[in-house]
Design an enzyme around this catalytic site. Structure first.
Site, PDB file in Angstrom:
ATOM      1  N   ARG A  36     -30.021 -40.794 -21.747  1.00  0.00           N
ATOM      2  CA  ARG A  36     -29.097 -41.873 -21.355  1.00  0.00           C
ATOM      3  C   ARG A  36     -28.680 -41.749 -19.892  1.00  0.00           C
ATOM      4  O   ARG A  36     -29.548 -41.687 -19.034  1.00  0.00           O
ATOM      5  CB  ARG A  36     -27.901 -41.925 -22.303  1.00  0.00           C
ATOM      6  N   VAL A  44     -20.500 -26.832 -42.959  1.00  0.00           N
ATOM      7  CA  VAL A  44     -19.191 -27.390 -43.364  1.00  0.00           C
ATOM      8  C   VAL A  44     -19.015 -27.226 -44.876  1.00  0.00           C
ATOM      9  O   VAL A  44     -17.979 -26.748 -45.360  1.00  0.00           O
ATOM     10  CB  VAL A  44     -19.087 -28.887 -42.955  1.00  0.00           C
ATOM     11  N   THR A  62     -25.856 -34.733 -30.675  1.00  0.00           N
ATOM     12  CA  THR A  62     -26.681 -35.664 -29.893  1.00  0.00           C
ATOM     13  C   THR A  62     -27.641 -34.837 -29.043  1.00  0.00           C
ATOM     14  O   THR A  62     -27.276 -33.753 -28.574  1.00  0.00           O
ATOM     15  CB  THR A  62     -25.823 -36.572 -28.979  1.00  0.00           C
ATOM     16  N   GLN A  83     -38.431 -37.425 -29.631  1.00  0.00           N
ATOM     17  CA  GLN A  83     -37.559 -36.380 -29.068  1.00  0.00           C
ATOM     18  C   GLN A  83     -36.364 -36.086 -29.975  1.00  0.00           C
ATOM     19  O   GLN A  83     -35.718 -35.062 -29.848  1.00  0.00           O
ATOM     20  CB  GLN A  83     -37.027 -36.817 -27.696  1.00  0.00           C
ATOM     21  N   ARG A  84     -36.041 -37.021 -30.854  1.00  0.00           N
ATOM     22  CA  ARG A  84     -34.867 -36.824 -31.709  1.00  0.00           C
ATOM     23  C   ARG A  84     -35.222 -36.171 -33.045  1.00  0.00           C
ATOM     24  O   ARG A  84     -34.334 -35.863 -33.841  1.00  0.00           O
ATOM     25  CB  ARG A  84     -34.201 -38.173 -32.001  1.00  0.00           C
ATOM     26  N   ASP A 117     -24.533 -34.962 -23.481  1.00  0.00           N
ATOM     27  CA  ASP A 117     -23.695 -35.727 -22.543  1.00  0.00           C
ATOM     28  C   ASP A 117     -22.217 -35.701 -22.941  1.00  0.00           C
ATOM     29  O   ASP A 117     -21.474 -36.625 -22.653  1.00  0.00           O
ATOM     30  CB  ASP A 117     -24.193 -37.186 -22.468  1.00  0.00           C
ATOM     31  N   ARG A 160     -50.436 -42.681 -14.633  1.00  0.00           N
ATOM     32  CA  ARG A 160     -50.215 -43.024 -16.038  1.00  0.00           C
ATOM     33  C   ARG A 160     -48.740 -42.810 -16.376  1.00  0.00           C
ATOM     34  O   ARG A 160     -48.064 -41.984 -15.751  1.00  0.00           O
ATOM     35  CB  ARG A 160     -51.041 -42.116 -16.962  1.00  0.00           C
ATOM     36  N   ASP A 206     -20.034 -39.590 -28.701  1.00  0.00           N
ATOM     37  CA  ASP A 206     -18.716 -40.015 -28.207  1.00  0.00           C
ATOM     38  C   ASP A 206     -18.196 -41.268 -28.908  1.00  0.00           C
ATOM     39  O   ASP A 206     -16.985 -41.414 -29.101  1.00  0.00           O
ATOM     40  CB  ASP A 206     -18.728 -40.179 -26.682  1.00  0.00           C
ATOM     41  N   GLY A 207     -19.088 -42.175 -29.306  1.00  0.00           N
ATOM     42  CA  GLY A 207     -18.638 -43.365 -30.040  1.00  0.00           C
ATOM     43  C   GLY A 207     -18.013 -42.968 -31.364  1.00  0.00           C
ATOM     44  O   GLY A 207     -16.929 -43.450 -31.735  1.00  0.00           O
ATOM     45  N   ARG A 236     -20.487 -25.163 -46.956  1.00  0.00           N
ATOM     46  CA  ARG A 236     -20.372 -23.762 -47.409  1.00  0.00           C
ATOM     47  C   ARG A 236     -19.060 -23.125 -46.961  1.00  0.00           C
ATOM     48  O   ARG A 236     -18.509 -22.276 -47.666  1.00  0.00           O
ATOM     49  CB  ARG A 236     -21.583 -22.954 -46.929  1.00  0.00           C
ATOM     50  N   GLY A 264     -26.353 -41.856 -33.444  1.00  0.00           N
ATOM     51  CA  GLY A 264     -27.748 -41.413 -33.440  1.00  0.00           C
ATOM     52  C   GLY A 264     -27.895 -40.044 -34.088  1.00  0.00           C
ATOM     53  O   GLY A 264     -27.014 -39.207 -33.955  1.00  0.00           O
TER      54      GLY A 264
HETATM   55  P1  ATP Z   1     -24.931 -41.610 -29.993  1.00  0.00           P
HETATM   56  O1  ATP Z   1     -24.538 -40.569 -28.973  1.00  0.00           O
HETATM   57  O2  ATP Z   1     -26.177 -41.284 -30.670  1.00  0.00           O
HETATM   58  O3  ATP Z   1     -24.887 -43.033 -29.488  1.00  0.00           O
HETATM   59  P2  ATP Z   1     -22.383 -42.205 -31.018  1.00  0.00           P
HETATM   60  O4  ATP Z   1     -21.490 -41.506 -31.961  1.00  0.00           O
HETATM   61  O5  ATP Z   1     -21.885 -42.331 -29.614  1.00  0.00           O
HETATM   62  O6  ATP Z   1     -23.784 -41.522 -31.106  1.00  0.00           O
HETATM   63  P3  ATP Z   1     -21.991 -45.046 -31.451  1.00  0.00           P
HETATM   64  O7  ATP Z   1     -22.900 -46.063 -32.028  1.00  0.00           O
HETATM   65  O8  ATP Z   1     -21.433 -45.280 -30.098  1.00  0.00           O
HETATM   66  O9  ATP Z   1     -22.740 -43.654 -31.593  1.00  0.00           O
HETATM   67  O10 ATP Z   1     -20.738 -44.889 -32.441  1.00  0.00           O
HETATM   68  C1  ATP Z   1     -20.936 -44.649 -33.828  1.00  0.00           C
HETATM   69  C2  ATP Z   1     -19.940 -45.441 -34.629  1.00  0.00           C
HETATM   70  O11 ATP Z   1     -18.602 -45.043 -34.270  1.00  0.00           O
HETATM   71  C3  ATP Z   1     -19.958 -46.946 -34.365  1.00  0.00           C
HETATM   72  O12 ATP Z   1     -20.959 -47.609 -35.100  1.00  0.00           O
HETATM   73  C4  ATP Z   1     -18.572 -47.363 -34.830  1.00  0.00           C
HETATM   74  O13 ATP Z   1     -18.542 -47.508 -36.222  1.00  0.00           O
HETATM   75  C5  ATP Z   1     -17.732 -46.151 -34.435  1.00  0.00           C
HETATM   76  N1  ATP Z   1     -17.046 -46.461 -33.167  1.00  0.00           N
HETATM   77  C6  ATP Z   1     -17.524 -46.368 -31.921  1.00  0.00           C
HETATM   78  N2  ATP Z   1     -16.639 -46.794 -31.006  1.00  0.00           N
HETATM   79  C7  ATP Z   1     -15.556 -47.198 -31.708  1.00  0.00           C
HETATM   80  C8  ATP Z   1     -14.296 -47.750 -31.368  1.00  0.00           C
HETATM   81  N3  ATP Z   1     -13.961 -48.007 -30.098  1.00  0.00           N
HETATM   82  N4  ATP Z   1     -13.425 -48.028 -32.369  1.00  0.00           N
HETATM   83  C9  ATP Z   1     -13.740 -47.765 -33.641  1.00  0.00           C
HETATM   84  N5  ATP Z   1     -14.905 -47.255 -34.043  1.00  0.00           N
HETATM   85  C10 ATP Z   1     -15.812 -46.973 -33.107  1.00  0.00           C
END
Ligand code: ATP
Length: 328
Positions: A176, A27, A130, A260-261, A134, A252, A107-108, A29, A15
């Site tokens: 979240r 980064v 983000t 918000q983003r 979190d 309401r 974190d993803g 610069r 996100g």
């Molecule tokens: P947000 O906090 O906005 O959700 P995020 O970085 O946590 O951001 P995600 O969609 O969870 O967003 O992860 C972004 C991308 O990271 C995913 O689309 C995927 O390509 C990669 N990713 C996430 N988890 C894994 C995993 N376990 N293995 C490999 N790649 C991953």
């Protein structure tokens, strides 16, 4: 400084959040400052797999420090979750002679970076971007402060209409599974009640609190609800429940959503992004890898990516107490 890193790739993933552009700028610069090449990777891991790269220099990032969103675009990539996808991504980076990566995301995105590092020994550094705040290892993620300011401004406006009509407003905010945004904007906007996942107020106590507030002479009320709060199944059911039990109120709901983003990053986020970008590049050049750059005790600090991912960002207990006193 490490001589082995001559070219750094930077990307935004997951996100988007305000301040990502300021971090990209920093980064790019910092690379220019240290005479290291820099490549922008478009659309996160998706663009990495497709080789959607663009060489960047100090001038490529002019005029973006105040812009919301991300000039590099962001995406979620299913393919990167597979070993085959990551192998293609690695080959694309090697074709371009990219030696290290700065990943701006949540974190993803950090999980993906960590796995990539484990598989290929590729140096990676994370910057937490983000609005939810979190992530463990930083008191502030990029975009969080801007989101707080955006939401407080909106709640102030909602209060104008709430008090003109003697209404009770449930305002749902993002976050979240954590209540950082709700707690801070609730205190900052003077909400009558704040519902966050970390504290289960319960429906009876909510009603009691609203009745107390009514008895004390308040004609309108704002209740800030974190999206992850468990008190009702959702904010609309909460509205129905309160309307059934407190007929004196017109209720309401306002779900603030993606606004918000967006928006121009606050000064705090611009400065934080600038500091994080410098720290990320300098750490990579010093040979550090697999860390996230964060803000701890007002200083830049590195937290191992696995801890940043697994650790929990804790709600501020002192602020909870302040909130309890303020909502008396
Ligand atoms: P947000 O906090 O906005 O959700 P995020 O970085 O946590 O951001 P995600 O969609 O969870 O967003 O992860 C972004 C991308 O990271 C995913 O689309 C995927 O390509 C990669 N990713 C996430 N988890 C894994 C995993 N376990 N293995 C490999 N790649 C991953």
């Amino acid at each position: 400084m490490s001589k082995s890193i001559k070219k750094i790739g930077v990307m935004t993933s997951g996100g988007d959040s305000p301040g990502m552009n300021a971090a990209i700028r920093s980064v790019v610069r910092t690379c220019a400052y240290y005479h290291v090449d820099c490549v922008g990777i478009y659309r996160g891991y998706e663009g990495m797999i497709e080789g959607d790269f663009k060489e960047m220099n100090a001038r490529s990032v002019k005029g973006i420090i105040n812009k919301g969103g991300t000039i590099l675009k962001s995406a979620r990539s299913k393919e990167f979750r597979t070993a085959e996808g990551r192998k293609i991504a690695y080959e694309k980076l090697k074709e371009q002679n990219i030696d290290a990566l700065v990943v701006i995301g949540g974190d993803g995105s950090f999980t993906g970076a960590m796995i990539f590092n484990q598989e290929f020994g590729f140096p990676v550094m994370g910057i937490p971007g983000t609005i939810d705040n979190d992530i463990f290892g930083t008191t502030h993620t990029l975009g969080y402060d801007t989101a707080l300011n955006t939401v407080v401004e909106v709640i102030d406006k909602i209060r104008d209409t709430a008090s003109s009509h003697n209404r009770l407003f449930f305002v749902e905010v993002m976050g979240r599974d954590v209540g950082h945004i709700a707690l801070n904007v609730g205190v900052g906007a003077g909400a009558e009640e704040i519902l966050i996942p970390e504290e289960n107020l319960g429906l009876d106590r909510l009603l009691e609190s609203l009745r107390r507030s009514k008895r004390s002479g308040k004609s309108s009320s704002i209740v800030v609800v974190a999206e992850g709060d468990k008190i009702g199944k959702n904010v609309f059911e909460l509205k129905d429940y309160v309307e059934e039990n407190m007929t004196e109120y017109e209720v309401r709901v306002s779900v603030l959503g993606h606004m918000q983003r967006g928006g121009s990053p606050s000064c705090f986020d611009r400065v934080l992004a600038s500091r994080m970008g410098v720290k990320a590049v300098e750490s990579l050049l010093e040979g550090q890898t697999n860390y996230m750059v964060g803000l701890l005790n007002d200083k830049m600090a590195l937290t191992p990516l696995d801890q940043a991912i697994k650790g929990q960002s804790k709600i501020d207990k002192e602020l909870l107490r302040v909130s309890d006193i303020m909502t008396t």
